[in-house]
Design an enzyme around this catalytic site. Structure first.
Site, PDB file in Angstrom:
ATOM      1  N   GLU A 179       0.810  -1.215   0.000  1.00 26.79           N
ATOM      2  CA  GLU A 179       0.000   0.000   0.000  1.00 26.79           C
ATOM      3  C   GLU A 179       0.844   1.266   0.000  1.00 26.79           C
ATOM      4  OE1 GLU A 179      -2.824  -0.422   3.153  1.00 26.79           O
ATOM      5  OE2 GLU A 179      -3.696  -2.231   2.280  1.00 26.79           O
TER       6      GLU A 179
ATOM      7  N   GLU B 170      -8.106  -0.340  14.089  1.00 23.89           N
ATOM      8  CA  GLU B 170      -8.913  -1.230  13.249  1.00 23.89           C
ATOM      9  C   GLU B 170      -8.530  -2.681  13.516  1.00 23.89           C
ATOM     10  OE1 GLU B 170      -8.860  -2.471   8.564  1.00 23.89           O
ATOM     11  OE2 GLU B 170      -8.511  -0.370   9.073  1.00 23.89           O
TER      12      GLU B 170
ATOM     13  N   ASP C 110     -13.230  -4.353  10.613  1.00 26.55           N
ATOM     14  CA  ASP C 110     -13.033  -4.708   9.207  1.00 26.55           C
ATOM     15  C   ASP C 110     -13.361  -6.185   9.025  1.00 26.55           C
ATOM     16  OD1 ASP C 110     -12.221  -5.165   6.603  1.00 26.55           O
ATOM     17  OD2 ASP C 110     -10.085  -4.964   7.025  1.00 26.55           O
TER      18      ASP C 110
ATOM     19  N   LYS D 157     -15.483  -1.783   2.623  1.00 25.96           N
ATOM     20  CA  LYS D 157     -14.758  -2.242   1.439  1.00 25.96           C
ATOM     21  C   LYS D 157     -15.789  -2.807   0.465  1.00 25.96           C
ATOM     22  CE  LYS D 157     -10.461  -3.533   3.822  1.00 25.96           C
ATOM     23  NZ  LYS D 157      -9.668  -4.685   4.342  1.00 25.96           N
TER      24      LYS D 157
ATOM     25  N   ARG E  73      -8.282  -1.705  -1.042  1.00 24.10           N
ATOM     26  CA  ARG E  73      -7.689  -2.999  -0.700  1.00 24.10           C
ATOM     27  C   ARG E  73      -6.199  -2.941  -1.039  1.00 24.10           C
ATOM     28  NH1 ARG E  73     -11.524  -6.961   0.758  1.00 24.10           N
ATOM     29  NH2 ARG E  73      -9.705  -7.715   1.928  1.00 24.10           N
TER      30      ARG E  73
END
Length: 437
Positions: free
Chosen positions: A204, A297, A324, A349, A378
């Site tokens: 990411e 999270e 999540d 998501k 994602r």
């Protein structure tokens, strides 16, 4: 009339070089295209991403079955439908699949079609997607969770926790907040270099160095905030915010290091330490009392409801606790969590659930029950920037879309800059008001 004339899918590659689905929807007078993202650390309760499984082709990760499902079954069913009837389109997609987890046609097939239909409808209506979905009141630019340091399943290093993020909360505009994030990112790069640490990046776009401990990761991020000329907050139990520019958000992705047989959280990549649910909750309580953490999270594993309850009771009044893997953008699991009083926020998501309608339903359920929503990318992304539009459309107030590098991440940040420009004086950047803790 905007009748659907053709639905075309193809196999493309995502940011990790893995196949994914891209869908074009054509009407008599408009066009929409959407590409589907893919996760690395996936929850067991997510909708099924249909893969071909042929190890001789793309190591089994091909999506030609999903593509064929779009080009045959779904195309035939949608031909002649009004593209503006999003709810009816998504209902039909769900009925065509007929399984609770979208395993027949594939959530990757359904999502590509659902989002492409929305884009084609927006184009027909002469509106940007955020305005088409959200109406005239859609004007809130999201506070970004910027993943500047990676560990866990997103990096080949010795850090157990998956994401260490900065949140620029002390600004009045999105563009100023983005500038802050970029400057902290570059300050962190210089800091890592000065210590002889790697500046290679993870999936990411965050840095992924080998570090002495998980604590060193968060301490480096806080140090970089100062070196960039900004002020990090204090721990939230000590007043926390004040005139702070930046707070810290974490995504440990705890399901990834939870041993279901032992019922222990095991720090496999670092110390080997083993903690039960109560001890893991106390671990986060200690961190929240030591560092300027505003959001955690997946602080507990996806089915560790008892652990989630302990954690929520301990720090849920002062730290955003985002589900999540726990909620997987699923209204049924979210309703269960609301009933149990666990967490106070949901990560959204779109590919976890598979259609735009179901995504919007989850966001609405969260809002009605005082939970915040964080619109998320994602780890396997494309140049598609739909989630930026959805974040503004729903006035979610927060977005999680990676670091300040890699064009697949910057596509979303840059799209938000364009939306801010388009909104002009109507644009609202909530800063700390995006949180309810």
């Amino acid at each position: 009339m905007p009748l659907i004339t053709n639905v075309i899918a193809r196999q493309i590659l995502d940011s990790r070089g893995n196949p994914t689905v891209e869908v074009d929807v054509l009407t008599e007078s408009s066009f929409g295209r959407a590409a589907v993202p893919s996760g690395a650390s996936t929850g067991i309760h997510e909708a099924v991403e249909l893969r071909d499984g042929d190890r001789e082709v793309y190591l089994g990760k091909g999506v030609l079955k999903a593509v064929e499902n779009v080009n045959t079954v779904i195309n035939d069913a949608l031909e002649g439908m009004l593209v503006t009837e999003q709810t009816e389109i998504d209902k039909l997609l769900l009925s065509l699949d007929g399984t609770p987890n979208k395993s027949k046609l594939g959530a990757n097939a359904l999502l590509g079609v659902s989002l492409a239909c929305a884009k084609a409808a927006a184009e027909y209506s002469g509106l940007p997607l955020f305005r088409y979905i959200g109406g005239t009141l859609a004007n809130t630019l999201p506070v970004p969770m910027m993943n500047v340091l990676n560990g866990g399943a997103h990096a080949d290093n010795n850090v157990d926790f998956q994401e260490f993020m900065i949140m620029p909360i002390g600004f009045s505009s999105y563009s100023d907040a983005l500038r802050c994030g970029a400057e902290v990112f570059h300050a962190l790069k210089a800091l890592l270099k000065s210590k002889g640490l790697s500046t290679a990046v993870g999936d990411e776009g965050g840095f992924a160095p080998d570090l002495a401990s998980n604590e060193e990761a968060i301490e480096l991020v806080i140090e970089a905030v100062g070196k960039a000329g900004y002020k990090a907050g204090s721990p939230t139990n000590a007043g926390g915010l004040g005139d702070a520019h930046v707070m810290i958000a974490l995504d440990p992705a705890s399901s990834e290091f939870y041993d279901t047989d032992k019922k222990k959280y095991i720090f496999k990549k670092s110390s080997g330490q083993e903690l039960d649910s109560a001890e893991m909750a106390s671990y986060w309580e200690n961190w929240a009392g030591k560092y300027p953490i505003i959001s955690i999270e997946d602080g507990m594993a996806e089915d560790d409801w008892e652990g989630w309850k302990i954690l929520t009771d301990k720090i849920g009044s002062r730290v955003q606790l985002v589900g999540d893997d726990l909620f997987v953008t699923n209204s049924i699991r979210l309703a269960d969590g609301i009933e149990r009083k666990v967490g106070n926020s949901i990560l959204i998501k779109v590919n976890q659930i598979g259609t735009l309608t179901e995504t919007l339903q989850a966001i609405d359920l969260a809002k009605r029950n005082g939970y915040t929503s964080v619109i998320s990318h994602r780890s396997g992304e494309t140049e598609d920037s739909t989630i930026a539009q959805i974040a503004v459309a729903t006035n979610a107030g927060q977005i999680k879309t990676g670091s300040l590098s890699r064009s697949d991440r910057m596509a979303k940040y840059n799209e938000l800059l364009r939306i801010e420009e388009e909104l002009g004086d109507e644009a609202c950047y909530p800063g700390i008001r995006a949180f309810r803790v």
